[in-house]
Design a protein around this motif. Structure first.
Motif, short mmCIF file in Angstrom:
data_model
loop_
_atom_site.label_atom_id
_atom_site.label_comp_id
_atom_site.label_asym_id
_atom_site.label_seq_id
_atom_site.Cartn_x
_atom_site.Cartn_y
_atom_site.Cartn_z
N LEU A 124 -3.28 -18.30 -6.83
CA LEU A 124 -3.50 -16.83 -7.12
C LEU A 124 -3.30 -16.73 -8.76
O LEU A 124 -3.70 -15.68 -9.19
N ALA A 125 -2.76 -17.73 -9.44
CA ALA A 125 -2.62 -17.51 -10.65
C ALA A 125 -4.10 -17.81 -11.68
O ALA A 125 -4.18 -17.38 -12.65
N GLN A 126 -4.80 -18.13 -10.85
CA GLN A 126 -6.35 -18.41 -11.36
C GLN A 126 -7.40 -17.33 -10.83
O GLN A 126 -8.69 -17.40 -10.91
N PHE A 127 -7.07 -16.32 -10.32
CA PHE A 127 -7.68 -15.09 -10.17
C PHE A 127 -7.15 -13.81 -10.66
O PHE A 127 -5.89 -13.56 -10.66
N VAL A 128 -8.03 -12.85 -11.03
CA VAL A 128 -7.45 -11.44 -11.53
C VAL A 128 -8.08 -10.36 -10.88
O VAL A 128 -9.16 -10.46 -10.23
N HIS A 129 -7.47 -9.25 -10.64
CA HIS A 129 -7.59 -7.91 -10.11
C HIS A 129 -8.63 -7.58 -10.88
O HIS A 129 -8.59 -7.12 -12.30
N ALA A 130 -9.83 -6.86 -10.27
CA ALA A 130 -10.66 -5.90 -11.21
C ALA A 130 -11.09 -4.65 -10.37
O ALA A 130 -11.44 -4.79 -9.22
N ALA A 131 -11.20 -3.40 -10.95
CA ALA A 131 -11.64 -2.38 -10.31
C ALA A 131 -12.75 -1.89 -11.07
O ALA A 131 -12.82 -1.65 -12.25
N ARG A 132 -14.01 -1.58 -10.46
CA ARG A 132 -15.21 -1.24 -11.00
C ARG A 132 -15.87 0.11 -10.39
O ARG A 132 -15.73 0.11 -9.26
N TRP A 133 -16.49 0.81 -11.06
CA TRP A 133 -17.11 2.25 -10.54
C TRP A 133 -18.62 1.65 -10.52
O TRP A 133 -19.34 1.23 -11.58
N ASN A 134 -19.09 1.83 -9.33
CA ASN A 134 -20.70 1.55 -8.97
C ASN A 134 -21.13 3.05 -8.88
O ASN A 134 -21.21 3.33 -7.88
N ALA A 135 -21.94 3.21 -9.85
CA ALA A 135 -22.60 4.67 -9.87
C ALA A 135 -23.31 5.06 -9.04
O ALA A 135 -23.61 6.10 -8.19
N TYR A 189 -7.28 2.70 -9.28
CA TYR A 189 -7.13 1.53 -8.54
C TYR A 189 -6.80 0.29 -9.29
O TYR A 189 -7.07 -0.79 -8.96
N ASP A 190 -6.27 0.60 -10.58
CA ASP A 190 -5.89 -0.54 -11.57
C ASP A 190 -4.64 0.08 -12.19
O ASP A 190 -4.73 0.42 -13.46
N ASP A 191 -3.62 0.31 -11.55
CA ASP A 191 -2.28 0.90 -12.02
C ASP A 191 -1.63 0.29 -13.33
O ASP A 191 -1.63 -1.13 -13.25
N ALA A 192 -1.01 0.95 -13.98
CA ALA A 192 -0.32 0.04 -15.08
C ALA A 192 0.50 -0.63 -14.50
O ALA A 192 1.06 -1.76 -15.21
N ALA A 193 1.50 -0.43 -13.60
CA ALA A 193 2.47 -1.24 -12.89
C ALA A 193 2.08 -2.47 -12.35
O ALA A 193 2.92 -3.49 -11.98
N PHE A 202 0.88 -1.17 0.16
CA PHE A 202 0.03 -0.22 0.08
C PHE A 202 0.85 1.32 0.08
O PHE A 202 0.40 2.31 -0.63
N GLU A 203 1.97 1.28 0.80
CA GLU A 203 2.63 2.48 0.67
C GLU A 203 3.46 2.55 -0.68
O GLU A 203 3.49 3.96 -0.88
N GLN A 204 3.73 1.60 -1.49
CA GLN A 204 3.92 1.63 -2.96
C GLN A 204 2.83 2.34 -3.74
O GLN A 204 3.26 3.01 -4.64
N ILE A 205 1.68 2.24 -3.24
CA ILE A 205 0.61 2.53 -4.20
C ILE A 205 0.50 3.90 -3.94
O ILE A 205 0.28 4.61 -5.11
N THR A 206 0.78 4.39 -2.95
CA THR A 206 0.52 5.82 -2.91
C THR A 206 1.52 6.81 -3.52
O THR A 206 1.40 8.06 -3.54
N THR A 207 2.61 6.01 -3.91
CA THR A 207 3.67 6.88 -4.68
C THR A 207 3.45 6.97 -6.41
O THR A 207 4.08 7.36 -7.29
N LEU A 208 2.37 5.99 -6.66
CA LEU A 208 2.19 5.59 -8.01
C LEU A 208 1.69 6.98 -8.72
O LEU A 208 0.88 7.73 -8.44
N PRO A 209 2.01 7.26 -10.12
CA PRO A 209 1.29 8.49 -10.85
C PRO A 209 0.04 8.50 -11.01
O PRO A 209 -0.53 9.37 -10.84
N GLU A 210 -0.51 7.34 -10.98
CA GLU A 210 -2.34 7.20 -11.27
C GLU A 210 -2.87 7.49 -10.00
O GLU A 210 -4.24 7.84 -9.66
N TYR A 211 -2.36 7.15 -8.66
CA TYR A 211 -3.08 7.10 -7.46
C TYR A 211 -2.79 8.88 -6.84
O TYR A 211 -2.00 8.80 -6.26
#
Length: 311
Positions: free
Chosen positions: A226-237, A198-202, A40-49
């Motif tokens: 873990l190889a059989q699961f994938v991360h997804a970010a979705r907007w719930n309007a 919430y779905d950064d390029a890196a 999470f500390e790495q996430i906070t430094t990402l350009p998208e975040y």
């Protein structure tokens, strides 16, 4: 077959309840083992975040104004303190404080952070409290009667559903001698910008999300591939929130402590919500918990807000 080792019975009980439900869920508080906290500390430094850098800029710009909420000899109590990075901005300006009380669920990470703070801020008592802010926080008896200023940055309030968020605000409102609550909220904005955050390029956020399955494997004897699961970010309007999911690539069965958890292809585990607010929606929620929105600070792009609540 050897009986699976269950290192954390609370995690086992809560994870099993969530994964046996429909839809399947895991509580986001379990992200934060040592690896999760580091990711999470790495996430906070990402350009998208944008949230971390934007909130940090607001805190730097408004630290003097926020210092007005510090009563002489007060203790600053931070919920979900993590690395306490943004807190240092306040500690540099809040010279009327007597103590800083970081509260975090990740005990080892908390102790390490507290040691660094004690070294860098010898003028304050640093009193770490290992605990889950989703329940009643047991503050040290020595703080009885001491004015308290609560701090909850990082838009973490948005991880909670509205009832749970209101309950948290109400619990803090009941602390003895609570004088104010400084809190960070993420604001409603362009959907593409939200998704990218919430779905950064890196792929760091994906690794952070998947790490919760690795933790279940290690701590409660699960056998997630873990190889059989994938991360997804979705907007719930409808709910004004970003949702994080772990989606099963295939139909599969996972074992947890001798219990079978079946997944259909494409079925997901809902791991986190990140609700976005407007000033008006946040003001209304705070009022239900006994708070008044006393000041609202934002950036030029109105991406993020830092709010000061008073009883």
């Amino acid at each position: 077959m050897d009986k699976p080792v269950i290192e954390d019975k609370t995690l086992y009980r809560e994870a099993l309840a969530g994964l046996q439900g429909s839809p399947k869920t895991l509580q986001s508080k379990w992200f934060y083992d040592r690896t999760g906290s580091d990711l999470f500390e790495q996430i906070t430094t990402l350009p998208e975040y944008y949230p971390t850098r934007t909130e940090t800029a607001i805190l730097r710009e408004q630290a003097g104004a926020l210092a007005a909420y510090v009563q002489p000899g007060a203790a600053l109590v931070e919920l979900g303190s993590g690395a306490s990075t943004k807190t240092r901005i306040l500690l540099d300006h809040f010279d009327r404080l007597s103590a800083y009380v970081p509260v975090d669920i990740s005990g080892d990470f908390l102790q390490q952070t507290a040691q660094g703070l004690a070294r860098d801020y010898p003028q304050f008592q640093i009193i770490p409290v290992e605990g889950d802010f989703m329940g009643e926080v047991s503050l040290p008896a020595a703080l009885g009667g001491v004015p308290k200023l609560a701090f909850f940055p990082g838009s973490t309030l948005g991880n909670l559903d509205p009832d749970a968020a209101t309950d948290l605000l109400a619990r803090v409102r009941r602390w003895d001698t609570i004088s104010a609550f400084i809190i960070g909220i993420d604001l409603v904005k362009d959907t593409d910008m939200l998704i990218a955050a919430y779905d950064d390029a890196a792929g760091v956020t994906a690794a952070f999300n998947l790490n919760i399955l690795k933790r279940l494997n290690r701590d409660i004897g699960a056998d997630f591939d873990l190889a059989q699961f994938v991360h997804a970010a979705r907007w719930n309007a409808a709910e004004s929130r970003i949702e994080m999911h772990l989606v099963s690539k295939i139909a599969q069965t996972v074992m947890i402590g001798g219990q079978q958890i079946r997944f259909a292809e494409g079925e997901s585990i809902h791991t986190e919500n990140c609700r976005k607010y407007t000033a008006d929606s946040f003001r209304a929620m705070a009022a239900k918990a006994g708070w008044q929105l006393d000041s609202f600070h934002t950036d030029k792009g109105r991406l993020f807000g830092v709010c000061a609540l008073v009883p």
